[in-house]
Design a protein around this motif. Structure first.
Motif, PDB file in Angstrom:
ATOM      1  N   ARG A 135      25.956  89.294   0.796  1.00  9.96           N
ATOM      2  CA  ARG A 135      26.470  89.494   2.111  1.00  9.96           C
ATOM      3  C   ARG A 135      26.580  90.641   2.793  1.00  9.96           C
ATOM      4  O   ARG A 135      26.086  91.253   3.984  1.00  9.96           O
ATOM      5  CB  ARG A 135      27.836  88.899   2.121  1.00  9.96           C
ATOM      6  N   ALA A 136      26.361  92.017   2.320  1.00 12.34           N
ATOM      7  CA  ALA A 136      26.869  93.320   2.146  1.00 12.34           C
ATOM      8  C   ALA A 136      25.911  94.471   2.840  1.00 12.34           C
ATOM      9  O   ALA A 136      25.339  95.003   3.780  1.00 12.34           O
ATOM     10  CB  ALA A 136      27.378  94.067   1.286  1.00 12.34           C
ATOM     11  N   ALA A 182      22.910  96.289  -3.654  1.00 16.50           N
ATOM     12  CA  ALA A 182      23.057  96.783  -2.455  1.00 16.50           C
ATOM     13  C   ALA A 182      23.203  98.220  -2.030  1.00 16.50           C
ATOM     14  O   ALA A 182      23.841  98.744  -2.625  1.00 16.50           O
ATOM     15  CB  ALA A 182      24.349  96.616  -1.892  1.00 16.50           C
ATOM     16  N   THR A 197      29.090  97.925  -1.118  1.00 21.42           N
ATOM     17  CA  THR A 197      29.413  96.479  -0.919  1.00 21.42           C
ATOM     18  C   THR A 197      31.333  96.946  -1.438  1.00 21.42           C
ATOM     19  O   THR A 197      31.099  97.442  -2.396  1.00 21.42           O
ATOM     20  CB  THR A 197      28.781  96.749  -2.669  1.00 21.42           C
ATOM     21  N   MET A 200      35.613  91.657  -5.827  1.00 24.39           N
ATOM     22  CA  MET A 200      34.710  91.293  -5.106  1.00 24.39           C
ATOM     23  C   MET A 200      33.861  90.319  -5.568  1.00 24.39           C
ATOM     24  O   MET A 200      32.943  89.594  -5.294  1.00 24.39           O
ATOM     25  CB  MET A 200      33.797  91.580  -4.470  1.00 24.39           C
ATOM     26  N   CYS A 210      27.636  87.013  -9.200  1.00 21.61           N
ATOM     27  CA  CYS A 210      26.278  86.960  -8.698  1.00 21.61           C
ATOM     28  C   CYS A 210      24.880  86.352  -9.314  1.00 21.61           C
ATOM     29  O   CYS A 210      24.016  85.924  -8.398  1.00 21.61           O
ATOM     30  CB  CYS A 210      25.883  88.801  -9.130  1.00 21.61           C
ATOM     31  N   ILE A 214      20.030  88.934  -8.344  1.00 22.05           N
ATOM     32  CA  ILE A 214      20.064  89.792  -6.326  1.00 22.05           C
ATOM     33  C   ILE A 214      21.454  89.967  -6.631  1.00 22.05           C
ATOM     34  O   ILE A 214      22.727  89.971  -7.051  1.00 22.05           O
ATOM     35  CB  ILE A 214      19.836  88.698  -6.331  1.00 22.05           C
ATOM     36  N   PRO A 242      37.143  87.340  -3.732  1.00 21.74           N
ATOM     37  CA  PRO A 242      36.358  87.735  -2.431  1.00 21.74           C
ATOM     38  C   PRO A 242      38.091  87.384  -1.322  1.00 21.74           C
ATOM     39  O   PRO A 242      38.163  88.150   0.195  1.00 21.74           O
ATOM     40  CB  PRO A 242      35.148  87.426  -2.127  1.00 21.74           C
ATOM     41  N   TRP A 280      26.630  82.703  -2.381  1.00 22.52           N
ATOM     42  CA  TRP A 280      27.739  82.967  -3.318  1.00 22.52           C
ATOM     43  C   TRP A 280      27.484  84.300  -3.802  1.00 22.52           C
ATOM     44  O   TRP A 280      28.422  84.590  -4.254  1.00 22.52           O
ATOM     45  CB  TRP A 280      27.699  81.701  -4.657  1.00 22.52           C
ATOM     46  N   CYS A 281      26.612  84.882  -3.621  1.00 20.01           N
ATOM     47  CA  CYS A 281      26.808  86.410  -3.604  1.00 20.01           C
ATOM     48  C   CYS A 281      27.289  87.570  -2.657  1.00 20.01           C
ATOM     49  O   CYS A 281      26.830  87.347  -2.139  1.00 20.01           O
ATOM     50  CB  CYS A 281      24.994  86.888  -4.573  1.00 20.01           C
ATOM     51  N   THR A 282      28.335  88.144  -3.565  1.00 16.11           N
ATOM     52  CA  THR A 282      29.170  88.699  -2.271  1.00 16.11           C
ATOM     53  C   THR A 282      28.073  89.809  -1.657  1.00 16.11           C
ATOM     54  O   THR A 282      28.275  90.689  -0.605  1.00 16.11           O
ATOM     55  CB  THR A 282      30.467  89.285  -2.640  1.00 16.11           C
ATOM     56  N   PRO A 283      27.261  90.647  -3.364  1.00 15.40           N
ATOM     57  CA  PRO A 283      27.233  91.843  -2.397  1.00 15.40           C
ATOM     58  C   PRO A 283      25.998  91.837  -1.706  1.00 15.40           C
ATOM     59  O   PRO A 283      25.418  92.516  -1.140  1.00 15.40           O
ATOM     60  CB  PRO A 283      26.296  92.508  -3.638  1.00 15.40           C
TER      61      PRO A 283
END
Lengths: 125, 306
Positions: free
Chosen positions: A50-51, A107, B35, B41, B135, A89, B59, A45-48
């Motif tokens: 994925r980056a 990231a 990012t 996001m 996050c 994270i 997102p 669920w953590c978008t950064p």
């Protein structure tokens, strides 16, 4: 080298993902107890997170045979993330003989991870 | 290879500029950042972006904008810009990895979460202090957390964190929230959320991780300590301009200076979104600014060719 880490299929399985240790609460100690290991702590669920996945894959490819690179899903493996007090994270941690020696939170560009690796392991320079 | 336009940033401003520039056949290069996608996001549901009756996840909205820009031929690199050089007849944008050249640049770098600047904040950043509830929220299952702020983001973060935390303190230095009524009501009606008005955070305390915060009530000047496991900051954003190295005119608050929200102090360098807009700061206003910037670039390039 004990390659007992399970191969969890990721969304996009590609060549470099094969080089990544898929760490779990069960196999973490065995895979990190000796030498240096770079670990990407992440969650779905953590978008950064994925980056940086592709950056971690690149690092695994680049340091193949020289430095173990792994990732650990903090959601599925809460014991390990608890043990190291991880509360944010994406977090990439460099372990030496099972102990964290350096880390990068958030990231960052690939060269930041490179610099951290080379600072701690001069022979990879 | 010299391009017509480089867009730095990939939030609603940058990607809307990319969609318009691509459709105008300008073949834009988007320097999206590692990012990418901007502030949306790290949000959950967006309920005020027109066209989505039931709302849309942040997102997902950004993914859609990205795919839409690519469909019309925008080129995208996921790199962080480090420098913009303004030469007479061209602009150079450097990243950690590469160097790109173009006639024009649109700055759409947005804004980054503001920090409190209190003792303990740096020490515990990543170990109990966070600027991203989506996050890190899941690390606070059955724990107690504080959300600092009084705007929409603070309301959203507090409401979101009740999915995990057993108790959420919403701490605001003023007597009233500035968030929209619908967001305020949602937070106030949540039984897990307790609000502390007129309260400022003075210090974040703990051993290896956060255990409490020191609070100051600015009405009766009293101090008290509150036990929490985590502190989420939602006290606004500051514009991202550090890579510009003071070449371009900024306002006193650090935003890129622009009379019309599009042109900057430098010919050929345009701006869009939260890096310029200190007033509205909405996804839809940023998207609107991105559209305007792309149209102005188009006009500017036409004049260049004359």
């Amino acid at each position: 080298m004990g390659m007992s880490a399970s191969r969890v299929p990721s969304e996009q399985t590609n060549a470099s993902d094969e080089l990544i240790l898929h760490l779990t609460d069960q196999n973490f100690d065995e895979n990190t107890k000796e030498g240096f290991v770079l670990v990407d702590f992440w969650a779905t669920w953590c978008t950064p997170c994925r980056a940086i996945a592709p950056i971690v894959e690149k690092l695994a490819e680049k340091y193949n045979g020289k430095l173990k690179v792994g990732k650990l899903d903090t959601d599925e493996n809460p014991l390990t993330s608890n043990r190291f007090g991880i509360m944010s994270i994406p977090l990439v941690v460099l372990f030496k003989d099972g102990q964290p020696v350096d880390s990068i939170l958030g990231a960052r560009p690939e060269q930041f991870y490179d610099q951290m690796i080379k600072k701690n392991i001069p022979e990879l320079e | 290879m010299k391009r017509k336009v480089i867009i730095i940033g990939s939030g609603p401003a940058g990607l809307t500029a990319a969609i318009y520039a691509a459709r105008a056949d300008l073949k834009p290069l988007v320097i999206a950042g590692i990012t990418w996608g901007g502030q949306l996001m790290s949000t959950t549901e967006i309920e005020n972006f027109p066209g989505f009756i039931e709302g849309i996840e942040g997102p997902e909205l950004m993914n859609n904008m990205m795919e839409q820009a690519k469909r019309f031929g925008a080129e995208v690199v996921f790199e962080n810009a480090t420098q913009v050089i303004n030469n007479k007849n061209s602009r150079i944008v450097k990243t950690y990895e590469n160097e790109y050249e173009a006639d024009s640049v649109i700055l759409a770098t947005g804004a980054t979460p503001r920090r409190l600047n209190v003792e303990g904040e740096d020490k515990f950043y990543g170990r109990g202090v966070s600027t991203c509830a989506t996050c890190d929220g899941a690390f606070y299952k059955e724990k107690t957390v504080a959300v600092i702020g009084g705007g929409d983001s603070a309301m959203e973060d507090a409401t979101f964190l009740t999915r995990f935390a057993k108790r959420v303190y919403l701490i605001h230095r003023r007597a009233e929230f500035r968030a929209s009524p619908i967001m305020i009501n949602r937070a106030l009606n949540n039984p897990k959320i307790e609000v502390l008005y007129n309260t400022e955070v003075r210090e974040i305390e703990g051993e290896n991780k956060v255990s409490s915060i020191k609070l100051f009530n600015n009405q009766d000047n009293s101090e008290k300590s509150l036990e929490v496991d985590g502190v989420f900051l939602a006290i606004g954003h500051i514009p991202v301009t550090d890579f510009l190295e003071n070449q371009i005119a900024l306002t006193d608050e650090g935003y890129i200076k622009s009379d019309d929200g599009v042109h900057t102090s430098m010919d050929g360098i345009f701006v869009a979104g939260d890096v310029e807009d200190h007033k509205y700061r909405q996804a839809i206003t940023a998207a609107g600014a991105g559209c305007k910037a792309a149209l102005e670039v188009q006009k500017w390039l036409e004049k260049l060719e004359d």
